[in-house]
Scaffold this motif. Structure first.
Motif, mmCIF file in Angstrom:
data_model
loop_
_atom_site.group_PDB
_atom_site.id
_atom_site.type_symbol
_atom_site.label_atom_id
_atom_site.label_comp_id
_atom_site.label_asym_id
_atom_site.label_seq_id
_atom_site.Cartn_x
_atom_site.Cartn_y
_atom_site.Cartn_z
ATOM 1 N N ILE A 184 -29.378 150.580 -23.781
ATOM 2 C CA ILE A 184 -29.228 150.663 -25.224
ATOM 3 C C ILE A 184 -29.461 149.267 -25.799
ATOM 4 C CG2 ILE A 184 -26.731 150.330 -25.139
ATOM 5 C CD1 ILE A 184 -26.520 152.428 -27.373
ATOM 6 N N GLU A 185 -30.352 149.188 -26.794
ATOM 7 C CA GLU A 185 -30.671 147.903 -27.418
ATOM 8 C C GLU A 185 -31.138 148.135 -28.848
ATOM 9 O OE1 GLU A 185 -33.465 146.471 -24.537
ATOM 10 O OE2 GLU A 185 -35.091 147.690 -25.299
ATOM 11 N N PHE A 186 -31.228 147.060 -29.603
ATOM 12 C CA PHE A 186 -31.716 147.177 -30.969
ATOM 13 C C PHE A 186 -33.232 147.276 -30.966
ATOM 14 C CE2 PHE A 186 -27.757 144.741 -31.349
ATOM 15 C CZ PHE A 186 -27.038 145.668 -32.069
ATOM 16 N N ALA A 187 -33.764 148.046 -31.900
ATOM 17 C CA ALA A 187 -35.211 148.210 -32.005
ATOM 18 C C ALA A 187 -35.721 147.460 -33.229
ATOM 19 C CB ALA A 187 -35.563 149.690 -32.119
ATOM 20 N N ASP A 188 -36.745 146.656 -33.011
ATOM 21 C CA ASP A 188 -37.392 145.942 -34.107
ATOM 22 C C ASP A 188 -38.737 146.565 -34.455
ATOM 23 O OD1 ASP A 188 -35.317 144.090 -34.414
ATOM 24 O OD2 ASP A 188 -36.128 142.836 -32.816
ATOM 25 N N ASP A 189 -39.228 147.441 -33.574
ATOM 26 C CA ASP A 189 -40.495 148.116 -33.840
ATOM 27 C C ASP A 189 -40.513 149.467 -33.130
ATOM 28 O OD1 ASP A 189 -40.719 147.359 -31.201
ATOM 29 O OD2 ASP A 189 -42.474 146.111 -31.480
ATOM 30 N N ILE A 190 -41.494 150.262 -33.477
ATOM 31 C CA ILE A 190 -41.660 151.594 -32.895
ATOM 32 C C ILE A 190 -43.053 151.651 -32.283
ATOM 33 C CG2 ILE A 190 -41.786 154.072 -33.366
ATOM 34 C CD1 ILE A 190 -39.906 153.568 -35.760
ATOM 35 N N GLU A 191 -43.115 152.022 -30.997
ATOM 36 C CA GLU A 191 -44.393 152.206 -30.327
ATOM 37 C C GLU A 191 -44.975 153.569 -30.714
ATOM 38 O OE1 GLU A 191 -45.761 149.805 -28.451
ATOM 39 O OE2 GLU A 191 -44.005 148.544 -28.794
ATOM 40 N N GLU A 192 -46.276 153.689 -30.635
ATOM 41 C CA GLU A 192 -46.939 154.940 -31.015
ATOM 42 C C GLU A 192 -46.441 156.129 -30.196
ATOM 43 O OE1 GLU A 192 -51.441 156.624 -30.842
ATOM 44 O OE2 GLU A 192 -51.177 154.618 -31.685
ATOM 45 N N SER A 193 -46.100 155.915 -28.924
ATOM 46 C CA SER A 193 -45.671 157.006 -28.052
ATOM 47 C C SER A 193 -44.180 157.328 -28.163
ATOM 48 C CB SER A 193 -46.008 156.668 -26.600
ATOM 49 O OG SER A 193 -45.332 155.487 -26.210
ATOM 50 N N ASP A 194 -43.406 156.507 -28.880
ATOM 51 C CA ASP A 194 -41.965 156.730 -29.026
ATOM 52 C C ASP A 194 -41.667 157.980 -29.846
ATOM 53 O OD1 ASP A 194 -41.246 154.424 -27.629
ATOM 54 O OD2 ASP A 194 -41.083 153.207 -29.445
ATOM 55 N N GLN A 195 -40.526 158.582 -29.547
ATOM 56 C CA GLN A 195 -40.008 159.653 -30.385
ATOM 57 C C GLN A 195 -38.883 159.057 -31.223
ATOM 58 O OE1 GLN A 195 -39.305 163.502 -28.785
ATOM 59 N NE2 GLN A 195 -40.807 163.220 -27.156
ATOM 60 N N VAL A 196 -38.843 159.425 -32.492
ATOM 61 C CA VAL A 196 -37.855 158.864 -33.407
ATOM 62 C C VAL A 196 -37.010 159.997 -33.985
ATOM 63 C CG1 VAL A 196 -37.491 157.506 -35.496
ATOM 64 C CG2 VAL A 196 -39.432 156.988 -33.990
ATOM 65 N N PHE A 197 -35.708 159.812 -33.909
ATOM 66 C CA PHE A 197 -34.747 160.753 -34.470
ATOM 67 C C PHE A 197 -33.912 159.987 -35.486
ATOM 68 C CE2 PHE A 197 -35.630 161.809 -30.079
ATOM 69 C CZ PHE A 197 -36.015 163.133 -30.165
ATOM 70 N N GLU A 198 -33.358 160.694 -36.443
ATOM 71 C CA GLU A 198 -32.467 160.049 -37.403
ATOM 72 C C GLU A 198 -31.167 160.828 -37.446
ATOM 73 O OE1 GLU A 198 -32.384 158.508 -41.980
ATOM 74 O OE2 GLU A 198 -34.237 158.409 -40.853
ATOM 75 N N SER A 199 -30.064 160.096 -37.364
ATOM 76 C CA SER A 199 -28.754 160.718 -37.360
ATOM 77 C C SER A 199 -27.814 159.869 -38.204
ATOM 78 C CB SER A 199 -28.255 160.810 -35.905
ATOM 79 O OG SER A 199 -27.055 161.519 -35.823
ATOM 80 N N HIS A 200 -27.242 160.459 -39.242
ATOM 81 C CA HIS A 200 -26.321 159.757 -40.158
ATOM 82 C C HIS A 200 -26.958 158.481 -40.701
ATOM 83 C CE1 HIS A 200 -23.089 162.521 -39.176
ATOM 84 N NE2 HIS A 200 -23.378 162.341 -37.903
ATOM 85 N N GLY A 201 -28.266 158.547 -40.986
ATOM 86 C CA GLY A 201 -28.965 157.427 -41.590
ATOM 87 C C GLY A 201 -29.434 156.346 -40.633
ATOM 88 N N VAL A 202 -29.244 156.540 -39.329
ATOM 89 C CA VAL A 202 -29.652 155.547 -38.335
ATOM 90 C C VAL A 202 -30.767 156.130 -37.473
ATOM 91 C CG1 VAL A 202 -28.917 154.200 -36.323
ATOM 92 C CG2 VAL A 202 -27.374 154.480 -38.272
ATOM 93 N N LYS A 203 -31.829 155.332 -37.277
ATOM 94 C CA LYS A 203 -32.940 155.756 -36.422
ATOM 95 C C LYS A 203 -32.605 155.521 -34.955
ATOM 96 C CE LYS A 203 -36.971 155.271 -39.370
ATOM 97 N NZ LYS A 203 -36.538 154.854 -40.676
#
Length: 107
Positions: A42-61
């Motif tokens: 678990i770490e902080f994300a500063d960017d999103i790779e094209e192959s990543d999946q992104v979910f949003e929960s309670h306003g947090v990606k």
């Protein structure tokens, strides 16, 4: 397929991001490690790779790489305080067994 945060976990992540002063969300993954074979990363994300999946929960990606998604699908991340200890807890329906120390798991 989804990964979620409880309200407590989302609040804690947002506090960490605010204190850090940058970041777009939380990167969640797994790696080979420990007694049982897999460990959470678990770490902080500063960017999103094209192959990543992104979910949003309670306003947090929540950002997950495709290799980790197989092991994490359906996971709920919680944040709990127990006495003087605090930390993230993973409610992962894919886990078949965990090591005694709770640091690793098997699917």
């Amino acid at each position: 397929m989804a990964i979620t945060l409880t309200e407590a976990a989302a609040r804690r992540v947002q506090q960490y991001l605010d204190n850090r002063g940058k970041g777009i969300g939380l990167r969640l993954g797994v790696r080979s490690s420990g007694c049982s074979g897999m460990a959470y990363v678990i770490e902080f994300a500063d960017d999103i790779e094209e192959s990543d999946q992104v979910f949003e929960s309670h306003g947090v990606k929540i950002i997950v790489d495709p290799k980790s998604m197989v092991y994490l699908d359906g996971t709920e991340v919680d944040f709990a305080r127990e006495g003087l200890n605090e930390g993230f807890k993973f409610n992962n329906p894919n886990v078949r067994d965990e090591c005694g120390c709770g640091e690793s798991f098997t699917v």
